[in-house]
Write an enzyme that holds these catalytic residues in place. Structure first.
Site, PDB file in Angstrom:
ATOM      1  N   ARG A 176       0.807  -1.226   0.000  1.00 53.37           N
ATOM      2  CA  ARG A 176       0.000   0.000   0.000  1.00 53.37           C
ATOM      3  C   ARG A 176       0.844   1.282   0.000  1.00 53.37           C
ATOM      4  O   ARG A 176       0.504   2.278   0.632  1.00 53.37           O
ATOM      5  CB  ARG A 176      -0.979   0.017   1.184  1.00 53.37           C
ATOM      6  N   SER A 226     -11.022  -0.340   2.567  1.00 52.88           N
ATOM      7  CA  SER A 226     -10.376  -0.714   3.832  1.00 52.88           C
ATOM      8  C   SER A 226      -9.829   0.523   4.530  1.00 52.88           C
ATOM      9  O   SER A 226      -9.089   1.297   3.930  1.00 52.88           O
ATOM     10  CB  SER A 226      -9.235  -1.703   3.568  1.00 52.88           C
ATOM     11  N   GLU A 296      -4.946   2.974   6.252  1.00 53.84           N
ATOM     12  CA  GLU A 296      -4.759   2.842   4.804  1.00 53.84           C
ATOM     13  C   GLU A 296      -5.339   4.070   4.107  1.00 53.84           C
ATOM     14  O   GLU A 296      -4.809   4.530   3.111  1.00 53.84           O
ATOM     15  CB  GLU A 296      -5.434   1.564   4.286  1.00 53.84           C
TER      16      GLU A 296
END
EC number: 1.3.1.98
Length: 302
Positions: A176, A226, A296
């Protein structure tokens, strides 16, 4: 630079309207966020380059966003200029199977274009609601595949408005993350490495991955995907669920009963509501497992 002068200068550099005091709730998938002083949608890479150079030279605060699918904009909004890449959205697929997409192209649209010409590789990523630029910046992934796995090259614009090229192995991809999160470089275009495949098989996989997403995620409510990164070896949703945070509510925000790593906007949620739940989840997970969950989603504004 005062706001009137800034608006005048922006208007000279782009061919679409300069929106003033634009509610960012209209530009994020969470449907949350206060106003930006200005929001612009350049029509081309050239316009984006002119704008970034001008804003940098004049020390004007700005931020480039894609589809707004991974962002929490705070309730007071953003002081400065939000640049949305939505209209920088050309796709080119050559006879030899090279696939080029500009930053504002949405991943589902790119997967659909690849399917049309029988190119495989994007099926796992087909339901991510992000743009090419945003997905590369944060190395978006789903179903065990990340965007780095199908990427060949990336073109960026730097603060001087200059175009630079990077091969995938130069992008500093991590879970990520990428070098573009830290550096003052803005993704404008990418080339993807896809393989010829059977159209029926590609379509079958696309449908499977979309159905999985529909079954496991609360897509009937505005959300940002998320909220937390997965700690090594264990999914964040599992920790959140076992810590007793699933179903928590604050105002219009709620930790989804369908997927514990999603905070949904059930109607009228504020960024403050979401921040409260983020802090509460982190506190409960730390208390039970001594694991610090990292965000995130990116928080933007004030």
């Amino acid at each position: 630079m005062d706001k009137a002068k800034l608006k005048e200068e922006l208007t000279k550099r782009i061919s679409s309207p300069v929106l003033e005091n634009e509610p960012l709730a209209q530009h994020t998938t969470w449907k949350i966020g206060g106003p930006a002083d200005f929001l612009i949608e350049p029509q081309s890479i050239e316009e984006l380059s002119l704008v970034i150079r001008f804003l940098t030279e004049n020390a004007v605060n700005f931020r480039v966003i894609g589809n707004g699918s991974n962002i929490l904009v705070l309730d007071r909004g953003f002081r400065g200029v939000i640049i949305k890449t939505k209209k920088i959205n050309k796709v080119e697929i050559t006879a030899g199977g090279q696939v080029f997409a500009e930053a504002g192209v949405l991943l589902p649209a790119l997967a659909a274009r690849a399917l049309k010409v029988g190119l495989s590789g994007l099926e796992e990523l087909c339901a991510i609601p992000g743009s090419v630029g945003g997905a590369i910046r944060q190395n978006a992934g789903a179903h065990g595949k990340e965007i780095k796995d199908v990427l060949k090259r990336v073109w960026t614009i730097n603060e001087r408005g200059e175009l630079k090229e990077f091969f995938a192995n130069e992008c500093g991809f991590k879970y990520r993350s990428s070098r573009f999160k830290e550096e003052k470089q803005w993704i404008v275009k990418a080339e993807f490495s896809l393989n010829p495949g059977d159209k029926k098989e590609i379509l079958k996989k696309i449908r499977e991955f979309r159905e999985k997403r529909l079954a496991s995620q609360p897509l009937e409510f505005p959300n940002a995907g998320s909220v937390f990164k997965n700690p090594e070896g264990i999914p964040a949703w599992k920790l959140i669920k076992e810590a007793g945070a699933q179903g928590l509510k604050k105002g219009g925000a709620m930790v989804s009963e369908k997927h514990a790593n999603f905070i949904i906007n059930t109607g009228g949620a504020s960024a403050a509501d979401v921040i409260y739940l983020i802090n509460k989840i982190q506190e409960l997970v730390w208390k039970k497992f001594s694991v610090k969950l990292l965000l995130e989603v990116e928080v933007l504004g004030e």
